[in-house]
Design an enzyme around this catalytic site. Structure first.
Site, PDB file in Angstrom:
ATOM      1  N   SER A 211      -9.003   4.514  -1.691  1.00  0.00           N
ATOM      2  CA  SER A 211      -7.670   4.959  -1.277  1.00  0.00           C
ATOM      3  C   SER A 211      -7.424   6.442  -1.562  1.00  0.00           C
ATOM      4  CB  SER A 211      -6.610   4.119  -1.987  1.00  0.00           C
ATOM      5  OG  SER A 211      -6.738   4.282  -3.389  1.00  0.00           O
ATOM      6  N   CYS A 212      -8.463   7.208  -1.763  1.00  0.00           N
ATOM      7  CA  CYS A 212      -8.342   8.606  -2.176  1.00  0.00           C
ATOM      8  C   CYS A 212      -8.344   9.539  -0.963  1.00  0.00           C
ATOM      9  CB  CYS A 212      -9.507   8.926  -3.116  1.00  0.00           C
ATOM     10  SG  CYS A 212      -9.700  10.647  -3.537  1.00  0.00           S
ATOM     11  N   ALA A 213      -7.213  10.196  -0.707  1.00  0.00           N
ATOM     12  CA  ALA A 213      -7.105  11.116   0.431  1.00  0.00           C
ATOM     13  C   ALA A 213      -8.043  12.303   0.273  1.00  0.00           C
ATOM     14  CB  ALA A 213      -5.660  11.601   0.575  1.00  0.00           C
TER      15      ALA A 213
END
Length: 134
Positions: free
Chosen positions: A9-11
């Site tokens: 979930s890391c942009a």
């Protein structure tokens, strides 16, 4: 070969991956939640840091606050054990190759992973453009 340590979930991880692909750089990606970090992974990462363990810890993470770790008084072995048990403690993405390390995504800093001849060519083009506009 560039190693890219990410989480789903890391942009910033997605930005790093996209940048590597846009620049046709080969890399291996390791999702730290699906493929557990190893002691070797951590030692390689730490060997490339300037400030040691503090550089890779996410001090703002909930996990860090929940664990109430006294970073000043733990051994390297204890530190590695804590990270292996709690991979969410490390900042992401982490990019490494045989001599460079980048933690987090920064569009200017990530350029260090481009081959030197590519960076020289880009600099020359930029200088020529500046001379034309001057």
């Amino acid at each position: 070969m560039i190693m890219l340590y990410t989480s789903p979930s890391c942009a910033s991880c997605r930005k790093a991956r996209a940048w590597l692909e846009e620049n046709n750089l080969e890399y291996l990606e390791k999702n730290i939640f699906k493929e557990q970090l190893t002691e070797y992974d951590l030692k390689v990462i730490l060997s490339l840091t300037e400030n040691g363990t503090e550089e890779i810890i996410s001090f703002r993470s909930q996990i860090f606050h929940d664990l109430t770790i006294d970073m000043e008084n733990i051994s390297l072995k204890e530190f590695i054990h804590i990270i292996l048990e709690n991979p969410g403690l490390i900042r992401r993405p982490i990019l490494i190759d045989d001599k460079r390390l980048q933690i987090g995504f920064n569009e200017e800093d990530i350029r260090r992973f481009l081959p030197r001849d590519v960076r020289k060519l880009e600099l020359k083009k930029l200088q020529e453009k500046l001379l034309i506009n001057y």
